[in-house]
Design a protein around this motif. Structure first.
Motif, short mmCIF file in Angstrom:
data_model
loop_
_atom_site.label_atom_id
_atom_site.label_comp_id
_atom_site.label_asym_id
_atom_site.label_seq_id
_atom_site.Cartn_x
_atom_site.Cartn_y
_atom_site.Cartn_z
N GLU A 70 0.84 -1.19 0.00
CA GLU A 70 0.00 0.00 0.00
C GLU A 70 0.88 1.25 0.00
N GLY A 71 0.61 2.14 -0.94
CA GLY A 71 1.40 3.36 -1.06
C GLY A 71 2.49 3.30 -2.11
N SER A 72 2.87 2.09 -2.53
CA SER A 72 3.89 1.97 -3.58
C SER A 72 3.35 2.49 -4.90
N ARG A 73 4.24 2.98 -5.72
CA ARG A 73 3.84 3.34 -7.08
C ARG A 73 4.01 2.12 -7.99
N LEU A 74 3.04 1.90 -8.85
CA LEU A 74 3.08 0.79 -9.79
C LEU A 74 3.27 1.31 -11.20
N LEU A 75 3.92 0.52 -12.02
CA LEU A 75 4.18 0.88 -13.41
C LEU A 75 3.11 0.28 -14.31
N ARG A 76 2.72 1.03 -15.33
CA ARG A 76 1.82 0.53 -16.37
C ARG A 76 2.54 0.62 -17.71
N VAL A 77 2.18 -0.25 -18.63
CA VAL A 77 2.87 -0.30 -19.92
C VAL A 77 2.64 0.97 -20.72
N ARG A 78 1.43 1.48 -20.73
CA ARG A 78 1.07 2.59 -21.62
C ARG A 78 1.36 3.97 -21.04
N GLU A 79 1.63 4.07 -19.77
CA GLU A 79 1.72 5.38 -19.14
C GLU A 79 3.08 6.04 -19.38
N ASP A 80 3.14 7.32 -19.02
CA ASP A 80 4.40 8.04 -18.92
C ASP A 80 4.71 8.21 -17.44
N ASN A 81 5.97 8.04 -17.07
CA ASN A 81 6.37 8.21 -15.68
C ASN A 81 7.86 8.51 -15.63
N PRO A 82 8.39 8.94 -14.48
CA PRO A 82 9.81 9.29 -14.38
C PRO A 82 10.76 8.13 -14.68
N VAL A 83 10.36 6.88 -14.40
CA VAL A 83 11.22 5.74 -14.69
C VAL A 83 11.40 5.59 -16.19
N TYR A 84 10.30 5.65 -16.93
CA TYR A 84 10.40 5.54 -18.39
C TYR A 84 11.13 6.75 -18.97
#
Length: 328
Positions: free
Chosen positions: A91-105
């Motif tokens: 709970e509270g973790s950020r999860l990655l999605r394939v289609r999204e934009d995020n700082p990791v990508y």
């Protein structure tokens, strides 16, 4: 769908994974391609020149950023420094999605144009002279494992990972992070030996394993593979003039790939898609926890100075339902 390509060195797994990525891109499917092999050849196989491939951002070099982002507001993780490659989300973790934009990508994924679409390419980075005698390559793939632990992908979304060769894939729990694993095997004793190792190690973890016979030249090769791997043999691939042109740096249009090889790629996708309904979020999360506890006891607690078992959220199950509960 999370898909791994494995096999002994020289089996053709990178070539086949790159063809599969091109096949997916040609249909407009969203794809994240990951080069987790010690020999970083996926970029060139996807059409990058040597300079472009060498300039790709390495996941391992951006691990602090990845950890800080994925930690989010998870109260069980005091700091990013206490996260290791197996740290599970909660709970509270950020999860990655394939289609999204995020700082990791933004930091780690390079857009590559393939067949009229864009594929995100992520690489672990090569094993360099500076690593000799002081580092293990699997420490570099830890960033991939951490991302897979926090990634929620849906139907018709694809994450394709070109794994390190041979039984080295078992040096971490990453081999359990996939919906299906395609093992590329040549019709030789050495080719099927890796299959036997993989089959044995993966049996206790419910890994879906299918064999792709490569460099198959005739009936004798086909009969050999059928005798050695049985029903796990999904499809075979033979000589390809298209691939030979790719290896020379002059690939024709992908539409000109031989029909027999195009059909083989379609079979791979069909097999991968069929595993979606077999997903078990509870089992997937339990395996994540299993390897996290194992790493915590063997080295993680000592290295971080923390009790990493406390990072486990017993009520959290990774899956679509977890996305709405996670920080964004």
């Amino acid at each position: 769908m999370k898909i791994a390509f494995v096999g002994k060195g020289g089996s053709g797994k990178t070539t086949l994974s790159s063809l599969f990525i091109r096949h997916l891109a040609a249909t407009g499917a969203p794809v994240i391609a990951v080069d987790a092999d010690i020999n970083q050849h996926l970029g060139p196989a996807l059409g990058l020149d040597e300079a472009e491939a060498a300039a790709l951002p390495a996941l391992g070099e951006r691990l602090p950023l990845i950890k800080e982002y994925l930690r989010g507001t998870n109260p069980r993780i005091a700091s990013a420094a206490e996260m290791i490659k197996t740290t599970p989300p909660g709970e509270g973790s950020r999860l990655l999605r394939v289609r999204e934009d995020n700082p990791v990508y933004d930091a780690c994924a390079t857009p590559v144009e393939l067949e009229g679409d864009i594929v995100r390419l992520m690489v672990t980075g090569p094993f360099t002279d500076a690593d000799l005698g002081v580092a293990c390559y699997h420490s570099k793939t830890g960033a991939v494992e951490l991302c897979l632990n926090h990634l929620v992908d849906g139907r018709d979304e694809y994450v394709v990972v070109d794994m390190t060769a041979g039984s080295d894939s078992f040096a971490s729990g990453m081999f359990t992070r996939f919906d299906i694993t395609f093992l590329v095997a040549e019709p030789t004793r050495k080719g099927v030996s890796v299959y036997r190792q993989y089959k044995e190690y993966a049996r206790d973890f419910g890994v879906v394993l299918k064999v792709v016979g490569n460099k198959v030249q005739g009936r004798d090769d086909l009969d050999f593979l059928r005798a050695e791997v049985g029903d796990d043999l999904l499809v075979t691939v033979g000589h390809s003039d298209w691939v030979r042109a790719l290896e020379k740096g002059r690939p024709p249009r992908f539409a000109l790939l031989e029909d027999v090889n195009r059909r083989a790629l379609h079979q791979l996708r069909t097999a991968a898609d069929a595993t979606y309904d077999l997903r078990d979020g509870q089992r997937y999360t339990q395996q994540m926890v299993h390897f996290h506890l194992k790493n915590a006891r063997s080295w993680g607690n000592e290295r971080t100075g923390a009790d990493l078992a406390a990072q486990i959220d017993p009520s959290f199950v990774l899956g679509e339902s977890a996305v709405s509960a996670a920080s964004v």
